[in-house]
Design an enzyme around this catalytic site. Sequence first.
Site, PDB file in Angstrom:
ATOM      1  N   VAL A  65       0.852  -1.191   0.000  1.00 23.22           N
ATOM      2  CA  VAL A  65       0.000   0.000   0.000  1.00 23.22           C
ATOM      3  C   VAL A  65       0.890   1.243   0.000  1.00 23.22           C
ATOM      4  O   VAL A  65       1.753   1.394   0.866  1.00 23.22           O
ATOM      5  CB  VAL A  65      -0.931   0.001   1.233  1.00 23.22           C
ATOM      6  N   GLU A 156      16.991  -9.707  24.721  1.00 25.99           N
ATOM      7  CA  GLU A 156      16.830 -11.086  24.265  1.00 25.99           C
ATOM      8  C   GLU A 156      17.938 -11.478  23.290  1.00 25.99           C
ATOM      9  O   GLU A 156      18.472 -12.584  23.344  1.00 25.99           O
ATOM     10  CB  GLU A 156      15.445 -11.259  23.632  1.00 25.99           C
ATOM     11  N   ASP A 286       1.020  -0.122  15.994  1.00 22.77           N
ATOM     12  CA  ASP A 286       2.205   0.726  16.127  1.00 22.77           C
ATOM     13  C   ASP A 286       2.057   2.047  15.373  1.00 22.77           C
ATOM     14  O   ASP A 286       2.683   3.049  15.725  1.00 22.77           O
ATOM     15  CB  ASP A 286       3.448  -0.010  15.586  1.00 22.77           C
ATOM     16  N   ALA A 303       2.720  -5.566  20.645  1.00 23.13           N
ATOM     17  CA  ALA A 303       1.701  -6.411  20.021  1.00 23.13           C
ATOM     18  C   ALA A 303       0.364  -6.432  20.769  1.00 23.13           C
ATOM     19  O   ALA A 303      -0.695  -6.317  20.141  1.00 23.13           O
ATOM     20  CB  ALA A 303       2.247  -7.821  19.834  1.00 23.13           C
TER      21      ALA A 303
END
Lengths: 416, 416
Positions: A65, A156, A286, A303
């Site tokens: 898009v 992480e 977001d 999320a």
Amino acid sequence: MLKAKRLITDLDEIAVALINRTNYHGFWPLLYQVATAGLEPESIAYPVRAILRRYRNANFLLAEVNGVDFEQHTVLTDVGSVSYDYLVLAAGSTTNFFGNERFERYTLGMKDLDEAQRLRNHILHCFERAASERDPAHRAALLTFVVVGGGPTGVELAGAFVELIRHVMRKDYPMLDVHQAHVALIEATDRVLATFPESLQRAALDRLRRMGVDVRLNTPVADARPGVLAFKDGSELAAETIVWAAGVRASPLAEALGVTLGRGARVKVEPTLTLPGHPNVFVVGDMAYLEGYRPGVPYPMVAPVAVQMGEQAARNIIARTRRNPMKPFRYFDKGQMATIGRSAAVLDSFGIRLTGWPAWVGWLFVHLMELVGFRNRALVLLNWAYSYFTYDRGVRLIFGVGAEERLKVERLKVER
Amino acid sequence: MLKAKRLITDLDEIAVALINRTNYHGFWPLLYQVATAGLEPESIAYPVRAILRRYRNANFLLAEVNGVDFEQHTVLTDVGSVSYDYLVLAAGSTTNFFGNERFERYTLGMKDLDEAQRLRNHILHCFERAASERDPAHRAALLTFVVVGGGPTGVELAGAFVELIRHVMRKDYPMLDVHQAHVALIEATDRVLATFPESLQRAALDRLRRMGVDVRLNTPVADARPGVLAFKDGSELAAETIVWAAGVRASPLAEALGVTLGRGARVKVEPTLTLPGHPNVFVVGDMAYLEGYRPGVPYPMVAPVAVQMGEQAARNIIARTRRNPMKPFRYFDKGQMATIGRSAAVLDSFGIRLTGWPAWVGWLFVHLMELVGFRNRALVLLNWAYSYFTYDRGVRLIFGVGAEERLKVERLKVER
């Protein structure tokens, strides 16, 4: 993606067109495991059409898009335009290099499957080159892995780097001294995991340091060159692997809309998640800027917020079609968690704060359940069990995206 | 790779250096399943260093070999030179386009993980484009899948295309008429699977045709253009997917050696597998030209020959170090097999000729056992079980190599 599902389930009298630039739904919380050779990219991606199969009123279009014509009620894509009655924009976010092109050029991102695969190939290639490198300074740079940004992704990734070195490099490269390897986590502020309670921040910091991660707090970066990261205090660090996990900003689509943007190039929305002046256009996830808890503090780009916003947008569309009033978005915070390594994580949920093994098991369970589809769950579980019992990483393969760049290190040497 | 293993096991007083351009050992008989979204690439590749871990006298170098200096006993690579006392060259083969650059440019190959992933992305992308294509002629071309070459690779790929269309496309793309899809297998001679007994050739041909494959025998190809394959008889076929499985030739390394080559650019070797005049240099596998059964007929370019040649080279090196005479290579033919589709295969072994379900189960078993490593076996078995029971293909994801070319179809349209 999951938001579209919600729309479909509730509105089977309406035709839903889902437009996405990829043909899969990626489960990004496990992306760092793809980047560190623990999971194959395929195990965290699920085909969109497989999700939509059961809904007769849903259609999928693989397209990028580029913009929206709000007057004509039309979405502009690279394969033609699509008209709409209601529009939900959920194009997510992209890496934020804060306007410095050299960060973009000389560091590695980790925002999608291709970038994660490129990072995996790059790291493994650094090990290979180090194995035959005679210059101690360059060998040290090949074995230095720097992560910029002390958020969940950075923490992480730094933990996963240490485990890759400790459990795999030690066995695969007996000629390399494992103590030569250096993992650094760079954070501009005085803490890691800024959104977590202080006790968990300290626990994570402590654990990272005990694992051997060189955590550098209060260390803002200034610039990057090939193989070198420069800090604001004038010092430098030579590293062939510099991963940029210092922040995200809204998808470039937000800027292409020509509407008012908030911090992080996010689209300012009404509490109902609609675009001001366009009650049939919703922006969620977001990409959306909405101040929630208190003035000046938008909902975080994570999320769970995105999923709940998608659900609220669906409920508001239903309300509008039934001529009921739309409702403002309210975030139901179930908590947050981050894993640091084997049997090590932090978890904060409904006032419960866990660290160590219990948090790690919680993390494993939640992430396994959130994966879409039986096959992906089985693949991930198989890989986790394999890694847990063998201390091995099965996917230490150099191929695909970025493999053609395997001489990048050599090229960079020449460039310097 | 496996040949190197043999050398290592028997000769632990000798240092072995394995040089390879990738860091993994690929199990190519299952490559067509990667190309048709049945297996992830990672499940058929195994890290070289994981294989070599247990041998203290083995070393690995990730490098591309560009040539050999036989005078200086040195292998020339892109990361420096490596000296040797004994050398085994086993660089395999590459696709043979018979000197026509347009075949190379306008058809898709399937010789390594990257090519298989590119083919997977291309096929899935054709489905996606067909779903929104309004021009019936172009939609037909998007749904036409042509395989050139009726050997095992061509037969397996054509069968897998039909199953992908029948079991996946039908459910994922309800707007497409599955009968519009067209799979053609093009063969220049009057038979498929030329090396198999005639009864199995006929069984395979019959099965392919019953599955709906348009098998065209005695149909040599003349040329290729974007989206079009031209035949010697002047006719043409419009197809966005043309896979080239019409033949292989020795790796370009063979030509770089400056030695006498046989058919297929293969290196002529002595019966002991040594290079004439160089008793310390062995050439094995697809790269080696050695007439076995009768004059003028070289050993075929297949994996079992390569593995046994590697073993014989290892035995001959041992013999030379012990000052014993070297022995000529003899091929022990265990038979051959090819799979056509679900519950359909042909198998020829020690005079036993099987078709249908028994041959298919034999094929599954042998291929599963030949995969290296527990993890890969478990992954493949999981995928096979998933596909068998769900009739689904889990890896129908467009990403990685070739995904950036997703607008190739559009670009080709413009080029025409």
